[in-house]
Design a protein around this motif. Structure first.
Motif, PDB file in Angstrom:
ATOM      1  N   GLN A 203       8.765  13.302  -6.622  1.00 24.03           N
ATOM      2  CA  GLN A 203       8.554  14.684  -7.016  1.00 24.03           C
ATOM      3  C   GLN A 203       9.215  15.025  -8.343  1.00 24.03           C
ATOM      4  OE1 GLN A 203       6.056  16.147  -5.425  1.00 24.03           O
ATOM      5  NE2 GLN A 203       7.094  17.754  -4.290  1.00 24.03           N
ATOM      6  N   HIS A 204      10.427  14.483  -8.556  1.00 26.49           N
ATOM      7  CA  HIS A 204      11.222  14.953  -9.685  1.00 26.49           C
ATOM      8  C   HIS A 204      11.395  13.940 -10.813  1.00 26.49           C
ATOM      9  CE1 HIS A 204      12.160  18.380  -7.192  1.00 26.49           C
ATOM     10  NE2 HIS A 204      12.661  17.594  -6.249  1.00 26.49           N
ATOM     11  N   TYR A 205      11.360  12.644 -10.482  1.00 28.67           N
ATOM     12  CA  TYR A 205      11.675  11.664 -11.508  1.00 28.67           C
ATOM     13  C   TYR A 205      10.606  10.594 -11.680  1.00 28.67           C
ATOM     14  CZ  TYR A 205      16.118  13.724 -10.123  1.00 28.67           C
ATOM     15  OH  TYR A 205      17.098  14.615  -9.783  1.00 28.67           O
ATOM     16  N   GLY A 206       9.716  10.478 -10.725  1.00 24.68           N
ATOM     17  CA  GLY A 206       8.726   9.413 -10.758  1.00 24.68           C
ATOM     18  C   GLY A 206       9.187   8.239  -9.924  1.00 24.68           C
ATOM     19  N   LEU A 207       8.289   7.671  -9.148  1.00 28.39           N
ATOM     20  CA  LEU A 207       8.616   6.551  -8.257  1.00 28.39           C
ATOM     21  C   LEU A 207       8.093   5.268  -8.877  1.00 28.39           C
ATOM     22  CD1 LEU A 207       9.815   5.925  -5.414  1.00 28.39           C
ATOM     23  CD2 LEU A 207       7.482   6.030  -4.552  1.00 28.39           C
ATOM     24  N   THR A 208       8.932   4.239  -8.922  1.00 27.08           N
ATOM     25  CA  THR A 208       8.532   3.003  -9.588  1.00 27.08           C
ATOM     26  C   THR A 208       8.406   1.819  -8.630  1.00 27.08           C
ATOM     27  OG1 THR A 208      10.855   2.528 -10.093  1.00 27.08           O
ATOM     28  CG2 THR A 208       9.586   3.710 -11.776  1.00 27.08           C
ATOM     29  N   HIS A 209       8.460   2.054  -7.319  1.00 26.63           N
ATOM     30  CA  HIS A 209       8.319   0.948  -6.374  1.00 26.63           C
ATOM     31  C   HIS A 209       6.908   0.361  -6.440  1.00 26.63           C
ATOM     32  CE1 HIS A 209      12.144   1.995  -5.025  1.00 26.63           C
ATOM     33  NE2 HIS A 209      11.849   2.766  -4.007  1.00 26.63           N
ATOM     34  N   SER A 210       6.803  -0.917  -6.113  1.00 24.05           N
ATOM     35  CA  SER A 210       5.500  -1.559  -6.058  1.00 24.05           C
ATOM     36  C   SER A 210       4.746  -1.118  -4.813  1.00 24.05           C
ATOM     37  CB  SER A 210       5.667  -3.082  -6.026  1.00 24.05           C
ATOM     38  OG  SER A 210       6.265  -3.475  -4.794  1.00 24.05           O
ATOM     39  N   ALA A 211       3.428  -1.369  -4.810  1.00 25.55           N
ATOM     40  CA  ALA A 211       2.609  -1.027  -3.648  1.00 25.55           C
ATOM     41  C   ALA A 211       3.088  -1.776  -2.416  1.00 25.55           C
ATOM     42  CB  ALA A 211       1.146  -1.354  -3.937  1.00 25.55           C
ATOM     43  N   GLU A 212       3.521  -3.036  -2.592  1.00 27.17           N
ATOM     44  CA  GLU A 212       4.005  -3.834  -1.460  1.00 27.17           C
ATOM     45  C   GLU A 212       5.255  -3.218  -0.848  1.00 27.17           C
ATOM     46  OE1 GLU A 212       1.674  -6.509  -4.147  1.00 27.17           O
ATOM     47  OE2 GLU A 212       3.257  -5.028  -4.427  1.00 27.17           O
ATOM     48  N   ALA A 213       6.158  -2.733  -1.711  1.00 23.82           N
ATOM     49  CA  ALA A 213       7.397  -2.121  -1.210  1.00 23.82           C
ATOM     50  C   ALA A 213       7.101  -0.849  -0.441  1.00 23.82           C
ATOM     51  CB  ALA A 213       8.343  -1.825  -2.373  1.00 23.82           C
ATOM     52  N   VAL A 214       6.234  -0.008  -0.988  1.00 27.76           N
ATOM     53  CA  VAL A 214       5.893   1.248  -0.318  1.00 27.76           C
ATOM     54  C   VAL A 214       5.235   0.978   1.024  1.00 27.76           C
ATOM     55  CG1 VAL A 214       4.446   3.318  -0.441  1.00 27.76           C
ATOM     56  CG2 VAL A 214       5.714   2.570  -2.452  1.00 27.76           C
ATOM     57  N   GLU A 215       4.345  -0.002   1.071  1.00 31.04           N
ATOM     58  CA  GLU A 215       3.644  -0.299   2.325  1.00 31.04           C
ATOM     59  C   GLU A 215       4.618  -0.818   3.384  1.00 31.04           C
ATOM     60  OE1 GLU A 215      -0.658  -1.963   3.746  1.00 31.04           O
ATOM     61  OE2 GLU A 215      -0.046  -2.052   1.647  1.00 31.04           O
ATOM     62  N   SER A 216       5.558  -1.651   2.970  1.00 34.36           N
ATOM     63  CA  SER A 216       6.550  -2.175   3.914  1.00 34.36           C
ATOM     64  C   SER A 216       7.426  -1.056   4.455  1.00 34.36           C
ATOM     65  CB  SER A 216       7.418  -3.235   3.226  1.00 34.36           C
ATOM     66  OG  SER A 216       8.453  -3.666   4.082  1.00 34.36           O
ATOM     67  N   ARG A 217       7.916  -0.198   3.574  1.00 37.26           N
ATOM     68  CA  ARG A 217       8.787   0.908   4.000  1.00 37.26           C
ATOM     69  C   ARG A 217       8.015   1.902   4.856  1.00 37.26           C
ATOM     70  NH1 ARG A 217      13.193   1.467  -0.658  1.00 37.26           N
ATOM     71  NH2 ARG A 217      13.546   3.551   0.176  1.00 37.26           N
ATOM     72  N   ALA A 218       6.769   2.153   4.478  1.00 36.92           N
ATOM     73  CA  ALA A 218       5.942   3.074   5.259  1.00 36.92           C
ATOM     74  C   ALA A 218       5.710   2.531   6.660  1.00 36.92           C
ATOM     75  CB  ALA A 218       4.607   3.307   4.558  1.00 36.92           C
TER      76      ALA A 218
ATOM     77  N   THR B 216      -2.640  -2.707  10.699  1.00 39.14           N
ATOM     78  CA  THR B 216      -3.084  -3.285   9.434  1.00 39.14           C
ATOM     79  C   THR B 216      -1.903  -3.531   8.509  1.00 39.14           C
ATOM     80  OG1 THR B 216      -5.230  -2.168   9.591  1.00 39.14           O
ATOM     81  CG2 THR B 216      -4.561  -2.927   7.416  1.00 39.14           C
ATOM     82  N   ILE B 217      -0.990  -2.558   8.439  1.00 42.26           N
ATOM     83  CA  ILE B 217       0.202  -2.703   7.594  1.00 42.26           C
ATOM     84  C   ILE B 217       1.079  -3.841   8.110  1.00 42.26           C
ATOM     85  CG2 ILE B 217       2.357  -1.579   6.892  1.00 42.26           C
ATOM     86  CD1 ILE B 217       0.807   1.066   6.842  1.00 42.26           C
ATOM     87  N   ASP B 218       1.304  -3.892   9.423  1.00 41.10           N
ATOM     88  CA  ASP B 218       2.114  -4.967  10.007  1.00 41.10           C
ATOM     89  C   ASP B 218       1.501  -6.331   9.724  1.00 41.10           C
ATOM     90  OD1 ASP B 218       3.958  -3.197  10.987  1.00 41.10           O
ATOM     91  OD2 ASP B 218       3.155  -3.170  13.028  1.00 41.10           O
ATOM     92  N   ALA B 219       0.169  -6.411   9.826  1.00 41.52           N
ATOM     93  CA  ALA B 219      -0.509  -7.682   9.575  1.00 41.52           C
ATOM     94  C   ALA B 219      -0.326  -8.101   8.124  1.00 41.52           C
ATOM     95  CB  ALA B 219      -1.996  -7.562   9.920  1.00 41.52           C
ATOM     96  N   PHE B 220      -0.406  -7.116   7.213  1.00 38.76           N
ATOM     97  CA  PHE B 220      -0.208  -7.403   5.789  1.00 38.76           C
ATOM     98  C   PHE B 220       1.199  -7.930   5.533  1.00 38.76           C
ATOM     99  CE2 PHE B 220       1.906  -5.477   2.086  1.00 38.76           C
ATOM    100  CZ  PHE B 220       1.344  -6.251   1.076  1.00 38.76           C
ATOM    101  N   VAL B 221       2.201  -7.244   6.091  1.00 40.98           N
ATOM    102  CA  VAL B 221       3.598  -7.642   5.888  1.00 40.98           C
ATOM    103  C   VAL B 221       3.848  -9.030   6.472  1.00 40.98           C
ATOM    104  CG1 VAL B 221       5.996  -7.121   6.468  1.00 40.98           C
ATOM    105  CG2 VAL B 221       4.466  -5.275   5.773  1.00 40.98           C
ATOM    106  N   ASN B 222       3.372  -9.260   7.695  1.00 43.20           N
ATOM    107  CA  ASN B 222       3.584 -10.562   8.342  1.00 43.20           C
ATOM    108  C   ASN B 222       2.905 -11.695   7.589  1.00 43.20           C
ATOM    109  OD1 ASN B 222       5.103  -9.403  10.390  1.00 43.20           O
ATOM    110  ND2 ASN B 222       3.327  -9.091  11.716  1.00 43.20           N
ATOM    111  N   GLU B 223       1.682 -11.443   7.132  1.00 45.10           N
ATOM    112  CA  GLU B 223       0.948 -12.474   6.407  1.00 45.10           C
ATOM    113  C   GLU B 223       1.661 -12.818   5.104  1.00 45.10           C
ATOM    114  OE1 GLU B 223      -3.458 -13.230   4.355  1.00 45.10           O
ATOM    115  OE2 GLU B 223      -3.075 -11.415   5.536  1.00 45.10           O
TER     116      GLU B 223
END
Length: 316
Positions: free
Chosen positions: A114-129, A169-176
């Protein structure tokens, strides 16, 4: 429009899994809305459980809560951290440290976005989500859905199915991805791999002067790593390395079979077993144990030994 709190929270979760759908392009916009809507879902669902306990608990200051302000929606509500604390202390819910940390990290992501911009990769966001989604589904199953009547449960059944499918789907992506890394980049490196603070995966491989996460691509400097692992083990403070003198020596356990702790320098990669080091008799810093065979009654670091030698020369 009819979006009661629980249904509203689940609708946000549907949006999250849609934005992280691996069959579509997961670009900056999709990541942004996945983070924003996941944080919104967490807030709504946690507060929904507080409401079931008592409406005053959703106020930022319950001591100033009034029914007039509540029914008029004229008040400032508590944040996610406060909601977790109240659910633990007042409602008696068992929210683990890992789940609480995942929710806290999500809040930081949302604020950064919201305030500074997020620079995480798509893989990081998907794992944390995936971690937060897993917690929220368990929270729904145990704390919220049993409180709904039959009609309410039927109204959200389809959306819940979509969310569960999205989490799978997210779990399968992370595990793979992790299985591929274990067979390639991380193969044979279990004694030099740490959990990544960005994506949460055990894929942070140490290298000279820092570490690189093979899951999400994050690079971390030695200066950042040492304090981070000092936080994991508060009883083991960061020290200067006896070999390179950088203040980046920390004690922790790598992802090895025994899980034994080592002293490791994130700058020069020097590694010591805890029994190899002792406190310097002069300044207290850690230094390889010398014993008494060299005529000294105690271990002294290089600086203290040089200081003593200089004093002896000056006194002659």
């Amino acid at each position: 429009m009819d979006f009661p709190p629980i249904r509203n929270g689940i609708d946000y979760l549907v949006s999250v899994v849609e934005h992280l759908d691996s069959d579509t392009c997961t670009g900056p916009r999709e990541i942004k809305y996945a983070v924003l809507h996941l944080q919104a879902a967490a807030e709504v669902l946690l507060k929904s459980r507080l409401l079931r306990e008592h409406w005053s608990l959703v106020f930022s200051d319950p001591a100033k809560a009034t029914s007039e302000k509540f029914w008029a929606s004229d008040f400032t509500s508590c944040g996610t951290d406060a909601a977790v604390e109240r659910l633990r202390n007042i409602c008696g819910l068992n929210i683990t440290r890992k789940d609480a940390e995942a929710l806290k990290n999500l809040g930081k992501d949302r604020n950064a976005l919201q305030h500074y911009g997020l620079t995480h990769s798509a893989e990081a966001v998907e794992s944390r989500a995936g971690t937060v989604l897993d917690f929220l589904l368990r929270f729904l199953d145990t704390q919220l859905l049993p409180l709904l009547d039959t009609q309410e449960r039927e109204s959200i059944e389809e959306d819940m199915s979509r969310v569960r499918s999205g989490l799978n789907t997210i779990d399968a992506f992370v595990n793979e991805r992790m299985n591929r890394l274990r067979g390639n980049e991380l193969k044979g490196a279990t004694d030099s791999v740490l959990p990544c603070s960005v994506c949460g995966q055990w894929a942070l491989a140490v290298i000279p002067n820092g570490a690189h996460c093979h899951f999400c691509g994050t690079d971390v400097s030695a200066e950042e790593l040492a304090p981070a692992f000092q936080e994991f083990e508060p009883g083991h403070p960061v020290n200067e390395c006896p070999q390179c003198c950088a203040p980046t020596l920390a004690c922790f356990a790598f992802m090895d079979g025994a899980g034994e702790e080592v002293y490791y320098c994130f700058t020069c990669q020097a590694r010591y077993n805890p029994q190899e080091l002792t406190n310097c008799g002069g300044c207290g810093c850690l230094w390889p144990h010398e014993g008494d065979d060299d005529g000294t009654p105690q271990t002294l670091c290089g600086d203290c030994r040089r200081g003593i030698e200089e004093e002896e020369l000056a006194s002659r």
